[in-house]
Design a protein around this motif. Sequence first.
Motif, PDB file in Angstrom:
ATOM      1  N   MET A   1      -9.012   8.027 -11.784  1.00  0.00           N
ATOM      2  CA  MET A   1      -7.834   8.754 -11.491  1.00  0.00           C
ATOM      3  C   MET A   1      -6.522   7.854 -12.000  1.00  0.00           C
ATOM      4  O   MET A   1      -5.686   8.573 -12.362  1.00  0.00           O
ATOM      5  N   VAL A   2      -6.640   6.547 -11.563  1.00  0.00           N
ATOM      6  CA  VAL A   2      -5.432   5.884 -12.183  1.00  0.00           C
ATOM      7  C   VAL A   2      -5.235   5.989 -13.568  1.00  0.00           C
ATOM      8  O   VAL A   2      -3.894   6.036 -14.004  1.00  0.00           O
ATOM      9  N   GLY A   3      -6.113   5.833 -14.372  1.00  0.00           N
ATOM     10  CA  GLY A   3      -5.951   6.217 -16.079  1.00  0.00           C
ATOM     11  C   GLY A   3      -5.328   7.513 -16.358  1.00  0.00           C
ATOM     12  O   GLY A   3      -4.447   7.571 -16.996  1.00  0.00           O
ATOM     13  N   GLY A   4      -5.963   8.717 -15.490  1.00  0.00           N
ATOM     14  CA  GLY A   4      -5.189  10.075 -15.854  1.00  0.00           C
ATOM     15  C   GLY A   4      -3.879  10.069 -15.393  1.00  0.00           C
ATOM     16  O   GLY A   4      -3.052  10.638 -15.934  1.00  0.00           O
ATOM     17  N   ALA A   5      -3.737   9.326 -14.012  1.00  0.00           N
ATOM     18  CA  ALA A   5      -1.892   9.471 -13.835  1.00  0.00           C
ATOM     19  C   ALA A   5      -1.207   8.755 -14.647  1.00  0.00           C
ATOM     20  O   ALA A   5      -0.089   9.254 -14.902  1.00  0.00           O
ATOM     21  N   ILE A   6      -1.631   7.410 -15.200  1.00  0.00           N
ATOM     22  CA  ILE A   6      -0.833   6.885 -16.220  1.00  0.00           C
ATOM     23  C   ILE A   6      -0.703   7.507 -17.366  1.00  0.00           C
ATOM     24  O   ILE A   6       0.465   7.666 -17.911  1.00  0.00           O
ATOM     25  N   LEU A   7      -1.602   8.189 -17.845  1.00  0.00           N
ATOM     26  CA  LEU A   7      -1.627   9.122 -19.348  1.00  0.00           C
ATOM     27  C   LEU A   7      -0.767  10.403 -18.911  1.00  0.00           C
ATOM     28  O   LEU A   7       0.202  10.581 -19.692  1.00  0.00           O
ATOM     29  N   ALA A   8      -0.809  11.066 -17.842  1.00  0.00           N
ATOM     30  CA  ALA A   8       0.115  12.108 -17.377  1.00  0.00           C
ATOM     31  C   ALA A   8       1.458  11.436 -17.447  1.00  0.00           C
ATOM     32  O   ALA A   8       2.197  12.119 -17.723  1.00  0.00           O
ATOM     33  N   PHE A   9       1.701  10.314 -16.774  1.00  0.00           N
ATOM     34  CA  PHE A   9       3.079   9.765 -16.746  1.00  0.00           C
ATOM     35  C   PHE A   9       3.752   9.632 -18.215  1.00  0.00           C
ATOM     36  O   PHE A   9       4.868  10.144 -18.498  1.00  0.00           O
ATOM     37  N   ALA A  10       2.769   9.163 -19.049  1.00  0.00           N
ATOM     38  CA  ALA A  10       3.417   8.695 -20.304  1.00  0.00           C
ATOM     39  C   ALA A  10       3.479   9.976 -20.849  1.00  0.00           C
ATOM     40  O   ALA A  10       4.463  10.093 -21.950  1.00  0.00           O
ATOM     41  N   LEU A  11       2.640  11.097 -20.962  1.00  0.00           N
ATOM     42  CA  LEU A  11       2.971  12.172 -21.772  1.00  0.00           C
ATOM     43  C   LEU A  11       4.126  13.010 -20.989  1.00  0.00           C
ATOM     44  O   LEU A  11       4.600  13.612 -21.669  1.00  0.00           O
ATOM     45  N   SER A  12       4.439  12.906 -19.967  1.00  0.00           N
ATOM     46  CA  SER A  12       5.690  13.555 -19.549  1.00  0.00           C
ATOM     47  C   SER A  12       6.818  12.927 -19.815  1.00  0.00           C
ATOM     48  O   SER A  12       7.900  13.731 -20.200  1.00  0.00           O
ATOM     49  N   PHE A  13       7.040  11.800 -20.221  1.00  0.00           N
ATOM     50  CA  PHE A  13       8.175  11.238 -20.993  1.00  0.00           C
ATOM     51  C   PHE A  13       8.293  11.687 -22.274  1.00  0.00           C
ATOM     52  O   PHE A  13       9.442  12.093 -22.849  1.00  0.00           O
ATOM     53  N   ASP A  14       7.306  11.721 -22.985  1.00  0.00           N
ATOM     54  CA  ASP A  14       7.137  12.538 -24.304  1.00  0.00           C
ATOM     55  C   ASP A  14       7.499  13.761 -24.558  1.00  0.00           C
ATOM     56  O   ASP A  14       8.545  14.354 -25.269  1.00  0.00           O
ATOM     57  N   GLU A  15       7.199  14.643 -23.373  1.00  0.00           N
ATOM     58  CA  GLU A  15       7.634  16.036 -23.261  1.00  0.00           C
ATOM     59  C   GLU A  15       9.340  15.937 -23.088  1.00  0.00           C
ATOM     60  O   GLU A  15       9.921  16.841 -23.619  1.00  0.00           O
ATOM     61  N   THR A  16       9.809  15.186 -22.354  1.00  0.00           N
ATOM     62  CA  THR A  16      11.192  14.909 -21.953  1.00  0.00           C
ATOM     63  C   THR A  16      11.893  14.683 -23.310  1.00  0.00           C
ATOM     64  O   THR A  16      13.102  15.261 -23.457  1.00  0.00           O
ATOM     65  N   MET A  17      11.379  14.012 -23.967  1.00  0.00           N
ATOM     66  CA  MET A  17      12.280  13.160 -25.123  1.00  0.00           C
ATOM     67  C   MET A  17      12.129  14.433 -26.063  1.00  0.00           C
ATOM     68  O   MET A  17      13.254  14.741 -26.741  1.00  0.00           O
ATOM     69  N   ILE A  18      11.121  15.102 -26.164  1.00  0.00           N
ATOM     70  CA  ILE A  18      11.222  16.380 -27.159  1.00  0.00           C
ATOM     71  C   ILE A  18      12.202  17.586 -26.725  1.00  0.00           C
ATOM     72  O   ILE A  18      12.783  18.106 -27.473  1.00  0.00           O
ATOM     73  N   THR A  19      12.040  17.781 -25.388  1.00  0.00           N
ATOM     74  CA  THR A  19      13.011  18.732 -24.797  1.00  0.00           C
ATOM     75  C   THR A  19      14.316  18.347 -24.982  1.00  0.00           C
ATOM     76  O   THR A  19      15.176  19.358 -25.500  1.00  0.00           O
ATOM     77  N   ILE A  20      14.854  17.042 -25.053  1.00  0.00           N
ATOM     78  CA  ILE A  20      15.996  16.831 -25.271  1.00  0.00           C
ATOM     79  C   ILE A  20      16.592  17.167 -26.866  1.00  0.00           C
ATOM     80  O   ILE A  20      17.716  17.308 -26.969  1.00  0.00           O
ATOM     81  N   LEU A  21      15.605  16.636 -27.467  1.00  0.00           N
ATOM     82  CA  LEU A  21      15.811  16.860 -29.074  1.00  0.00           C
ATOM     83  C   LEU A  21      15.955  18.403 -29.376  1.00  0.00           C
ATOM     84  O   LEU A  21      16.889  18.518 -30.386  1.00  0.00           O
ATOM     85  N   VAL A  22      15.227  19.013 -28.616  1.00  0.00           N
ATOM     86  CA  VAL A  22      15.259  20.317 -29.246  1.00  0.00           C
ATOM     87  C   VAL A  22      16.031  21.522 -28.555  1.00  0.00           C
ATOM     88  O   VAL A  22      16.427  22.856 -28.758  1.00  0.00           O
ATOM     89  N   THR A  23      16.608  21.423 -27.178  1.00  0.00           N
ATOM     90  CA  THR A  23      17.457  22.300 -26.493  1.00  0.00           C
ATOM     91  C   THR A  23      18.641  22.597 -27.098  1.00  0.00           C
ATOM     92  O   THR A  23      19.089  23.779 -26.902  1.00  0.00           O
ATOM     93  N   GLY A  24      19.373  21.647 -27.685  1.00  0.00           N
ATOM     94  CA  GLY A  24      20.788  22.264 -28.068  1.00  0.00           C
ATOM     95  C   GLY A  24      21.765  22.094 -27.021  1.00  0.00           C
ATOM     96  O   GLY A  24      21.903  20.977 -26.435  1.00  0.00           O
ATOM     97  N   THR A  25      22.416  23.171 -26.779  1.00  0.00           N
ATOM     98  CA  THR A  25      23.375  23.459 -25.635  1.00  0.00           C
ATOM     99  C   THR A  25      22.934  23.891 -24.385  1.00  0.00           C
ATOM    100  O   THR A  25      23.579  23.749 -23.318  1.00  0.00           O
TER     101      THR A  25
END
Length: 77
Positions: A1-25
Amino acid sequence: MVGGAILAFALSFDETMITILVTGTQTTLPVRLWAMMRLGFSPDINALVALILMFTILLCALAARFLVPRQIATQRS
């Protein structure tokens, strides 16, 4: 469970960075949350995150209830 939580946390930051790069205005929820981390969150954002969290927990509980066979659930009790 802890491993899954850590993985989900790391992937959520990756998704945030991708969103910042592709959203534009446009401002999306992850970009707005990222920007609000410095200044603090407003009560409406806190309520929205609480609703999303409750919906996710409810969905996971329902999935576990209906997808786990009853025989396996009774053997573990």
